[in-house]
Design a protein around this motif. Structure first.
Motif, mmCIF file in Angstrom:
data_model
loop_
_atom_site.group_PDB
_atom_site.id
_atom_site.type_symbol
_atom_site.label_atom_id
_atom_site.label_comp_id
_atom_site.label_asym_id
_atom_site.label_seq_id
_atom_site.Cartn_x
_atom_site.Cartn_y
_atom_site.Cartn_z
ATOM 1 N N ARG A 1 0.792 -1.233 0.000
ATOM 2 C CA ARG A 1 0.000 0.000 0.000
ATOM 3 C C ARG A 1 0.821 1.278 0.000
ATOM 4 O O ARG A 1 0.261 2.375 0.009
ATOM 5 C CB ARG A 1 -0.955 -0.007 1.191
ATOM 6 C CG ARG A 1 -1.917 -1.194 1.141
ATOM 7 C CD ARG A 1 -3.004 -1.091 2.164
ATOM 8 N NE ARG A 1 -3.938 -2.212 2.022
ATOM 9 C CZ ARG A 1 -5.229 -2.137 2.318
ATOM 10 N NH1 ARG A 1 -5.746 -1.006 2.764
ATOM 11 N NH2 ARG A 1 -6.000 -3.195 2.163
ATOM 12 N N PRO B 1 -5.394 -7.052 1.426
ATOM 13 C CA PRO B 1 -6.757 -6.519 1.501
ATOM 14 C C PRO B 1 -7.623 -7.399 2.395
ATOM 15 O O PRO B 1 -7.448 -8.618 2.468
ATOM 16 C CB PRO B 1 -7.237 -6.564 0.043
ATOM 17 C CG PRO B 1 -6.375 -7.592 -0.617
ATOM 18 C CD PRO B 1 -5.038 -7.495 0.061
ATOM 19 N N ASN C 1 -6.933 -2.078 -1.975
ATOM 20 C CA ASN C 1 -8.130 -1.765 -1.214
ATOM 21 C C ASN C 1 -8.839 -3.052 -0.778
ATOM 22 O O ASN C 1 -8.703 -4.100 -1.423
ATOM 23 C CB ASN C 1 -9.086 -0.916 -2.052
ATOM 24 C CG ASN C 1 -8.465 0.407 -2.461
ATOM 25 O OD1 ASN C 1 -7.960 1.143 -1.625
ATOM 26 N ND2 ASN C 1 -8.500 0.697 -3.755
#
Length: 293
Positions: free
Chosen positions: A148, A220, A287
């Motif tokens: 991320r 995620p 995400n």
């Protein structure tokens, strides 16, 4: 550099799809680099534990071909080690007793502890349970997650003297996980994104102890249709061993990985070997995603 990864479930229930994603992702990341993959049972919170869950988790991993490379480590057998670390921190005035209530802390600005007890020199008392807090001297404001990117926390969170030993007599997760990961030689921590907020606290401990820091990969989260986390607390259904290959394919797709043509003709071992060879961290979604069963 030799890489060591790990999967560290809490035995609060059987494996569900969300925890299976973490197990598979951590396994593939370690094996794609010819590294070791370890399993640790984080059983230091008895009120949350379910009898037989640890054995069932290990059995399920074996059925899916996710075989660990060393003896399984149980945190419940490490209490003396954690006590020794905490005592040394108190002796060095790097930790202190705290009798603040949860109600008081919840009503503080930013919901962060204000280090109220830091200079009160409280001592342990049998008739008044107290927590022990780390005196934060090595605040971490940001770090780079390998999936991320740069992650940051606000100054109040970074400077907070956080709990390392709870009022109820249990060791706090942040201390135990850092000690165990370091002493097991873990170099890469692949886990769910729900643990992103505590990563800077753990990194501050690495820095305090002068430990070499691991690399972090936050996968995620699998979400329910109402966007709540798929978890044991939300009554996530355990995975079964009736559809091992199908579930492995579903997890690979969730993680953004390509799957082999005619995978139905492959054994689970062949499927895992293919996944190891084609593992791509860069393809993992940044995400959280709704999981459709």
């Amino acid at each position: 550099m030799y890489n060591v990864g790990r999967f560290a479930p809490t035995p609060s229930g059987q494996l569900h799809f969300g925890s299976f994603i973490t197990a598979l992702g951590s396994y593939l990341q370690a094996k794609s680099q010819n590294g070791e993959w370890l399993v640790r049972i984080e059983d230091i919170d008895p009120p949350r534990e379910v009898a037989g869950a640890a054995n069932h988790i290990l059995f399920t991993l074996e059925q899916f071909g996710l075989n660990w490379d060393r003896e399984v480590l149980y945190q419940s057998k490490r209490r003396e080690r954690y006590h020794a670390i905490i005592e040394s921190l108190i002796d060095c005035q790097l930790a202190y007793y705290c009798d603040c209530t949860r109600y008081r802390i919840q009503h503080l600005p930013h919901h962060c502890y204000d280090n109220h007890c830091r200079n009160l020199k409280l001592v342990a008392a049998n008739d008044q349970p107290m927590a022990i807090r780390l005196k934060q001297t090595q605040p971490i404001y940001h770090f780079v997650d390998q999936i991320r990117g740069k992650q940051s926390v606000n100054i109040h969170q970074a400077m907070e003297d956080f709990i390392i030993y709870r009022k109820d007599g249990l060791f706090a997760y942040n201390l135990a996980v850092v000690i165990d990961d370091y002493e097991q030689g873990v170099t890469e921590i692949v886990r769910g994104a729900d643990l992103l907020p505590v990563t800077t606290k753990q990194l501050s401990l690495y820095q305090l102890f002068n430990f070499e820091k691991p690399r972090y990969y936050h996968l995620p989260l699998a979400l329910n249709s109402d966007l709540s986390k798929l978890s044991k607390q939300n009554h996530a259904q355990p995975i079964t061993i009736n559809n091992i290959q199908q579930l492995t394919i579903k997890a690979l797709l969730f993680l953004g990985q390509t799957i082999p043509d005619n995978w139905q003709d492959s054994s689970q071992e062949q499927l895992l070997q293919w996944a190891i060879k084609h593992w791509q961290i860069s393809d993992i979604p940044k995400n959280d995603l709704v999981f459709c069963d």
